[in-house]
Scaffold this motif. Structure first.
Motif, PDB file in Angstrom:
ATOM      1  N   PHE A 155     -21.827  85.475 -36.328  1.00  0.00           N
ATOM      2  CA  PHE A 155     -21.948  84.214 -37.062  1.00  0.00           C
ATOM      3  C   PHE A 155     -23.217  84.271 -37.914  1.00  0.00           C
ATOM      4  O   PHE A 155     -24.324  84.350 -37.385  1.00  0.00           O
ATOM      5  CB  PHE A 155     -21.997  83.027 -36.104  1.00  0.00           C
ATOM      6  CG  PHE A 155     -22.473  81.750 -36.744  1.00  0.00           C
ATOM      7  CD1 PHE A 155     -21.939  81.303 -37.957  1.00  0.00           C
ATOM      8  CD2 PHE A 155     -23.455  80.978 -36.140  1.00  0.00           C
ATOM      9  CE1 PHE A 155     -22.391  80.130 -38.558  1.00  0.00           C
ATOM     10  CE2 PHE A 155     -23.914  79.801 -36.736  1.00  0.00           C
ATOM     11  CZ  PHE A 155     -23.382  79.385 -37.945  1.00  0.00           C
ATOM     12  N   PHE A 156     -23.037  84.265 -39.237  1.00  0.00           N
ATOM     13  CA  PHE A 156     -24.177  84.284 -40.164  1.00  0.00           C
ATOM     14  C   PHE A 156     -24.615  82.842 -40.424  1.00  0.00           C
ATOM     15  O   PHE A 156     -23.899  82.064 -41.048  1.00  0.00           O
ATOM     16  CB  PHE A 156     -23.805  85.024 -41.454  1.00  0.00           C
ATOM     17  CG  PHE A 156     -23.667  86.500 -41.223  1.00  0.00           C
ATOM     18  CD1 PHE A 156     -24.793  87.289 -41.073  1.00  0.00           C
ATOM     19  CD2 PHE A 156     -22.422  87.090 -41.084  1.00  0.00           C
ATOM     20  CE1 PHE A 156     -24.688  88.646 -40.810  1.00  0.00           C
ATOM     21  CE2 PHE A 156     -22.298  88.447 -40.821  1.00  0.00           C
ATOM     22  CZ  PHE A 156     -23.437  89.221 -40.680  1.00  0.00           C
ATOM     23  N   ASP A 157     -25.780  82.536 -39.898  1.00  0.00           N
ATOM     24  CA  ASP A 157     -26.305  81.172 -39.920  1.00  0.00           C
ATOM     25  C   ASP A 157     -27.242  81.020 -41.116  1.00  0.00           C
ATOM     26  O   ASP A 157     -28.301  81.640 -41.161  1.00  0.00           O
ATOM     27  CB  ASP A 157     -27.065  80.951 -38.602  1.00  0.00           C
ATOM     28  CG  ASP A 157     -27.513  79.529 -38.440  1.00  0.00           C
ATOM     29  OD1 ASP A 157     -26.895  78.637 -39.054  1.00  0.00           O
ATOM     30  OD2 ASP A 157     -28.488  79.294 -37.700  1.00  0.00           O
ATOM     31  N   CYS A 158     -26.814  80.203 -42.088  1.00  0.00           N
ATOM     32  CA  CYS A 158     -27.548  80.123 -43.360  1.00  0.00           C
ATOM     33  C   CYS A 158     -27.685  78.646 -43.767  1.00  0.00           C
ATOM     34  O   CYS A 158     -26.703  77.894 -43.670  1.00  0.00           O
ATOM     35  CB  CYS A 158     -26.740  80.889 -44.413  1.00  0.00           C
ATOM     36  SG  CYS A 158     -27.648  81.238 -45.924  1.00  0.00           S
ATOM     37  N   PRO A 159     -28.846  78.225 -44.236  1.00  0.00           N
ATOM     38  CA  PRO A 159     -28.989  76.834 -44.685  1.00  0.00           C
ATOM     39  C   PRO A 159     -28.076  76.545 -45.880  1.00  0.00           C
ATOM     40  O   PRO A 159     -27.863  77.414 -46.731  1.00  0.00           O
ATOM     41  CB  PRO A 159     -30.463  76.737 -45.116  1.00  0.00           C
ATOM     42  CG  PRO A 159     -31.130  77.942 -44.564  1.00  0.00           C
ATOM     43  CD  PRO A 159     -30.090  78.999 -44.385  1.00  0.00           C
ATOM     44  N   GLU A 160     -27.604  75.308 -45.927  1.00  0.00           N
ATOM     45  CA  GLU A 160     -26.664  74.915 -46.988  1.00  0.00           C
ATOM     46  C   GLU A 160     -27.203  75.176 -48.393  1.00  0.00           C
ATOM     47  O   GLU A 160     -26.493  75.694 -49.258  1.00  0.00           O
ATOM     48  CB  GLU A 160     -26.352  73.419 -46.856  1.00  0.00           C
ATOM     49  CG  GLU A 160     -25.017  73.177 -46.224  1.00  0.00           C
ATOM     50  CD  GLU A 160     -24.593  71.721 -46.267  1.00  0.00           C
ATOM     51  OE1 GLU A 160     -24.051  71.297 -45.261  1.00  0.00           O
ATOM     52  OE2 GLU A 160     -24.789  71.021 -47.289  1.00  0.00           O
ATOM     53  N   GLN A 161     -28.464  74.820 -48.583  1.00  0.00           N
ATOM     54  CA  GLN A 161     -29.071  74.973 -49.912  1.00  0.00           C
ATOM     55  C   GLN A 161     -29.009  76.429 -50.395  1.00  0.00           C
ATOM     56  O   GLN A 161     -28.709  76.712 -51.556  1.00  0.00           O
ATOM     57  CB  GLN A 161     -30.532  74.537 -49.804  1.00  0.00           C
ATOM     58  CG  GLN A 161     -31.088  73.912 -51.027  1.00  0.00           C
ATOM     59  CD  GLN A 161     -32.583  73.596 -50.840  1.00  0.00           C
ATOM     60  OE1 GLN A 161     -33.158  73.779 -49.756  1.00  0.00           O
ATOM     61  NE2 GLN A 161     -33.205  73.155 -51.896  1.00  0.00           N
ATOM     62  N   GLU A 162     -29.278  77.340 -49.481  1.00  0.00           N
ATOM     63  CA  GLU A 162     -29.249  78.773 -49.806  1.00  0.00           C
ATOM     64  C   GLU A 162     -27.807  79.225 -50.102  1.00  0.00           C
ATOM     65  O   GLU A 162     -27.561  79.990 -51.041  1.00  0.00           O
ATOM     66  CB  GLU A 162     -29.850  79.578 -48.640  1.00  0.00           C
ATOM     67  CG  GLU A 162     -29.817  81.100 -48.793  1.00  0.00           C
ATOM     68  CD  GLU A 162     -30.720  81.640 -49.896  1.00  0.00           C
ATOM     69  OE1 GLU A 162     -31.615  80.912 -50.369  1.00  0.00           O
ATOM     70  OE2 GLU A 162     -30.496  82.802 -50.309  1.00  0.00           O
ATOM     71  N   MET A 163     -26.859  78.720 -49.314  1.00  0.00           N
ATOM     72  CA  MET A 163     -25.455  79.110 -49.530  1.00  0.00           C
ATOM     73  C   MET A 163     -24.987  78.637 -50.912  1.00  0.00           C
ATOM     74  O   MET A 163     -24.336  79.382 -51.638  1.00  0.00           O
ATOM     75  CB  MET A 163     -24.563  78.518 -48.424  1.00  0.00           C
ATOM     76  CG  MET A 163     -24.816  79.117 -47.063  1.00  0.00           C
ATOM     77  SD  MET A 163     -23.518  78.755 -45.855  1.00  0.00           S
ATOM     78  CE  MET A 163     -23.894  77.110 -45.341  1.00  0.00           C
ATOM     79  N   VAL A 164     -25.338  77.394 -51.241  1.00  0.00           N
ATOM     80  CA  VAL A 164     -24.914  76.842 -52.541  1.00  0.00           C
ATOM     81  C   VAL A 164     -25.511  77.678 -53.673  1.00  0.00           C
ATOM     82  O   VAL A 164     -24.818  78.056 -54.626  1.00  0.00           O
ATOM     83  CB  VAL A 164     -25.329  75.352 -52.674  1.00  0.00           C
ATOM     84  CG1 VAL A 164     -25.080  74.840 -54.088  1.00  0.00           C
ATOM     85  CG2 VAL A 164     -24.600  74.494 -51.649  1.00  0.00           C
ATOM     86  N   LYS A 165     -26.790  78.012 -53.535  1.00  0.00           N
ATOM     87  CA  LYS A 165     -27.467  78.801 -54.579  1.00  0.00           C
ATOM     88  C   LYS A 165     -26.774  80.161 -54.772  1.00  0.00           C
ATOM     89  O   LYS A 165     -26.475  80.567 -55.894  1.00  0.00           O
ATOM     90  CB  LYS A 165     -28.937  79.002 -54.161  1.00  0.00           C
ATOM     91  CG  LYS A 165     -29.817  79.563 -55.252  1.00  0.00           C
ATOM     92  CD  LYS A 165     -31.269  79.665 -54.816  1.00  0.00           C
ATOM     93  CE  LYS A 165     -31.498  80.971 -54.069  1.00  0.00           C
ATOM     94  NZ  LYS A 165     -32.851  81.117 -53.531  1.00  0.00           N
ATOM     95  N   ARG A 166     -26.471  80.810 -53.651  1.00  0.00           N
ATOM     96  CA  ARG A 166     -25.837  82.145 -53.746  1.00  0.00           C
ATOM     97  C   ARG A 166     -24.460  82.071 -54.388  1.00  0.00           C
ATOM     98  O   ARG A 166     -24.111  82.903 -55.227  1.00  0.00           O
ATOM     99  CB  ARG A 166     -25.706  82.754 -52.348  1.00  0.00           C
ATOM    100  CG  ARG A 166     -27.026  83.194 -51.751  1.00  0.00           C
ATOM    101  CD  ARG A 166     -26.776  83.837 -50.398  1.00  0.00           C
ATOM    102  NE  ARG A 166     -28.001  84.044 -49.640  1.00  0.00           N
ATOM    103  CZ  ARG A 166     -28.038  84.480 -48.393  1.00  0.00           C
ATOM    104  NH1 ARG A 166     -26.908  84.753 -47.748  1.00  0.00           N
ATOM    105  NH2 ARG A 166     -29.182  84.668 -47.772  1.00  0.00           N
ATOM    106  N   VAL A 167     -23.682  81.069 -53.980  1.00  0.00           N
ATOM    107  CA  VAL A 167     -22.307  80.981 -54.503  1.00  0.00           C
ATOM    108  C   VAL A 167     -22.329  80.668 -56.005  1.00  0.00           C
ATOM    109  O   VAL A 167     -21.584  81.261 -56.791  1.00  0.00           O
ATOM    110  CB  VAL A 167     -21.485  79.927 -53.708  1.00  0.00           C
ATOM    111  CG1 VAL A 167     -20.162  79.652 -54.396  1.00  0.00           C
ATOM    112  CG2 VAL A 167     -21.250  80.402 -52.289  1.00  0.00           C
TER     113      VAL A 167
END
Ligand code: UP5
Ligand code: MG
Length: 231
Positions: A155-167
């Motif tokens: 399970f890759f646990d990543c903050p939402e803000q970082e996920m949005v930025k990457r996508v």
């Protein structure tokens, strides 16, 4: 080569499903039960299945590529299989496309069938199933159809803000990489994926990885999990 997964399903460790209660209190249990236990020893006679979970943009696909390179797994991305199905012009294509556009989950039957075909056509016995199961319904459908449960769950646990930025930075033309769909994908992840994560945590199979950092830094946290495996 696997002719039919069903015909080798006896090779898997069969799951004994218990009723799983969802709810806020259960989510907290997850922290307590997160496993650092050793992985089972694979053998060439039986499939070794790793589920790779995490929110949109948490780095599942990127880390799967590294695991393939280092440990010789076959990468089965459920999202890629669905996108391939759309591109092939199959009968399911338009339903899959609209589901992905809305950030929702494609019916389990469709996805499990695609995963099963992909596994059957591989000579390998070590599989990374990326982005699946996304819901308890997905999980149960896999267990019922394949007759198996995974050996390891990442399970890759990543903050939402970082996920949005990457996508939003990905820029590969995916129909779901826009801010409106990303919001929906995050909502669906929160609502439906956590129960799956908790389920595997309670079964001692979950390996939670902090997915913040460079790709290589994150892979250095993944590597020890598979270190007992030879390529
Ligand atoms: N990147 C990666 N790691 C980085 C790092 N450490 N630092 C900085 N950047 C990093 O990474 C995303 C981007 O971030 C890339 O540009 C990468 O270079 C960079 P990636 O590895 O692609 O992340 P991943 O977690 O794989 O993100 P993805 O968007 O693929 O996750 P999703 O789970 O949202 O997408 P998926 O393809 O699995 O599913 C898409 C849709 O298909 C779902 O929303 C759903 O509608 C449908 N679906 C189903 O219905 N059922 C399924 O079983 C599967 C999918
Ligand atoms: Mg991906």
């Amino acid at each position: 080569m696997w002719r039919r997964v069903a015909s080798v399903s006896h090779l898997f460790s069969h799951s004994k499903s218990t009723k799983f209660n969802q709810g806020a209190s259960t989510f907290k249990i997850w922290e307590t039960f997160t496993s650092e236990s050793e992985i089972p020893t694979p053998s060439k006679g039986s499939p070794f299945v790793t589920f790779v979970l995490g929110g949109p943009g948490s780095g599942k696909g990127t880390q799967c590529a590294k695991i393939v390179e280092a440990f010789g797994f076959t990468h089965v991305s459920a999202g890629d299989l669905l996108r391939r199905e759309i591109a092939s012009g199959s009968a399911y294509g338009s339903v899959i496309l609209s589901t992905i556009r809305e950030g929702k989950i494609v019916p389990s039957q469709v996805t499990v069938e695609l995963i099963q075909k992909e596994m059957e056509s591989s000579d390998n016995y070590k599989f990374l199933i990326d982005g699946f199961p996304r819901s308890e319904e997905n999980r149960k459908a896999f267990e019922q159809t394949i007759g198996a449960e995974p050996d390891v769950v990442l399970f890759f646990d990543c903050p939402e803000q970082e996920m949005v930025k990457r996508v939003l930075n990905r820029n590969q033309g995916r129909v779901d990489d826009n801010i409106d769909t990303i919001k929906k994908r995050l909502e669906i992840f929160d609502e439906l994926n956590w129960p799956v994560i908790n389920y595997y945590s309670q079964r001692g199979k979950l390996h939670k990885i902090n997915a913040v950092g460079t790709v290589d830094e994150i892979f250095e946290k993944v590597r020890p999990i598979f270190a007992p495996l030879s390529k």
